[in-house]
Design a protein around this motif. Structure first.
Motif, PDB file in Angstrom:
ATOM      1  N   GLU A  43       0.121  -1.099  10.608  1.00  0.00           N
ATOM      2  CA  GLU A  43      -0.233  -0.759   9.241  1.00  0.00           C
ATOM      3  C   GLU A  43       0.119   0.712   9.033  1.00  0.00           C
ATOM      4  O   GLU A  43      -0.639   1.595   9.437  1.00  0.00           O
ATOM      5  CB  GLU A  43      -1.743  -0.974   9.128  1.00  0.00           C
ATOM      6  CG  GLU A  43      -2.245  -1.093   7.749  1.00  0.00           C
ATOM      7  CD  GLU A  43      -3.773  -1.032   7.729  1.00  0.00           C
ATOM      8  OE1 GLU A  43      -4.412  -1.302   8.749  1.00  0.00           O
ATOM      9  OE2 GLU A  43      -4.285  -0.669   6.670  1.00  0.00           O
ATOM     10  N   ALA A  46      -2.273   3.355   7.532  1.00  0.00           N
ATOM     11  CA  ALA A  46      -3.381   3.889   8.333  1.00  0.00           C
ATOM     12  C   ALA A  46      -2.996   5.231   8.941  1.00  0.00           C
ATOM     13  O   ALA A  46      -3.844   6.093   9.174  1.00  0.00           O
ATOM     14  CB  ALA A  46      -3.763   2.901   9.429  1.00  0.00           C
ATOM     15  N   ARG A 187      -2.822   6.276  -8.176  1.00  0.00           N
ATOM     16  CA  ARG A 187      -2.184   6.185  -6.858  1.00  0.00           C
ATOM     17  C   ARG A 187      -0.835   5.465  -6.968  1.00  0.00           C
ATOM     18  O   ARG A 187       0.166   5.909  -6.411  1.00  0.00           O
ATOM     19  CB  ARG A 187      -3.113   5.442  -5.892  1.00  0.00           C
ATOM     20  CG  ARG A 187      -2.668   5.524  -4.460  1.00  0.00           C
ATOM     21  CD  ARG A 187      -3.848   5.552  -3.531  1.00  0.00           C
ATOM     22  NE  ARG A 187      -4.505   4.268  -3.404  1.00  0.00           N
ATOM     23  CZ  ARG A 187      -4.272   3.422  -2.396  1.00  0.00           C
ATOM     24  NH1 ARG A 187      -3.371   3.710  -1.474  1.00  0.00           N
ATOM     25  NH2 ARG A 187      -4.934   2.298  -2.303  1.00  0.00           N
TER      26      ARG A 187
END
Ligand code: DC
Length: 231
Positions: A43, A46, A187
């Protein structure tokens, strides 16, 4: 559908890229797909989140590219897939929940605009996935990290549905419902319009709009695509 028994086929270990905006369902799908194939789910978000957390903890400005790069070079981060989802370990500490909180989420999007930070991330992500047998998810995996990935998925969904999904996730985590819609839109805007590696589908990506699809349906569709790539 049983995700727990890896596919027994001995085969070439593919690199599968799943990109898309927040709330499109990438993490869940990537982790389920990896489990089914017996692959590793990496991921990439992360890693940006971990760096953002470190910047917050060390009082480094999110606009200070050189300071952030220094921090990145010291980053000791481990991504550990578990049955319950991905665990992120930063400097020996499990930060999996902390990096999902709102301040880190916003900060991650801000640290990711810096070209030198991205270069560092991309180099490490390439090294982590180079051997294949990975499902890597993020924003620029198909365009930048692995432009030659065996399969590229761009997972999208209507913004209203993505907001609902985010709200639901927050509820499950027991977080106070914040202004999800505005934060998600901000975002999205930053991720899609930044100068370096903005969020766009790779030319050869398969775009899946999950707006009215269940998780199982999305997974099934991607599995069909994977099957076409395997001997
Ligand atoms: O996927 P995520 O929501 O955990 O990502 C957090 C932020 O990190 C996202 O807003 C943008 C950035 N990111 C990125 O720029 N490139 C990636 N490959 C993954 C994440």
């Amino acid at each position: 559908m049983n995700d727990h028994s890896p596919d027994p086929r001995p085969s070439r270990k593919l690199i599968i890229a799943i990109d898309g905006p927040a709330g499109a369902g990438k993490s869940t799908i990537a982790s389920r797909l990896a489990r089914k194939l017996g692959y590793v789910n990496l991921e990439s978000g992360a890693m940006y989140r971990a760096l953002a957390l470190k910047a917050i903890e060390n009082d480094i400005s999110l606009d200070d590219e050189a300071g952030l790069l220094n921090l990145a070079e010291d980053l000791r981060i481990k991504l550990e897939p578990t049955m319950g989802g991905n665990r992120t370990v930063l400097d020996g500490q499990d930060v999996s929940s902390r990096i999902r909180e709102r301040d880190v989420t916003e900060a991650a999007s801000r640290v990711s605009v810096h070209p030198k930070v991205r270069e560092w991330m991309v180099a490490h992500q390439r090294a982590m996935g180079a051997g294949g047998g990975v499902v890597m998810e993020g924003r620029d995996i198909g365009t930048k990290v692995f432009p030659d990935a065996d399969l590229k998925i761009f997972l999208d969904a209507d913004p209203v549905v993505r907001e609902q999904r985010r709200r639901q996730q927050q509820k499950i985590r027991g977080e106070v419902a914040a202004n999800v819609a505005a934060e998600l839109r901000e975002r999205d805007h930053r991720d899609r319009t930044r100068a370096i590696s903005p969020l766009v589908p790779a030319e050869d990506a398969v775009v899946i709009d999950s707006t009215s699809m269940s998780e199982d349906e999305v997974l099934q569709k991607i599995e069909e695509l994977v099957n076409h790539k395997l001997p």
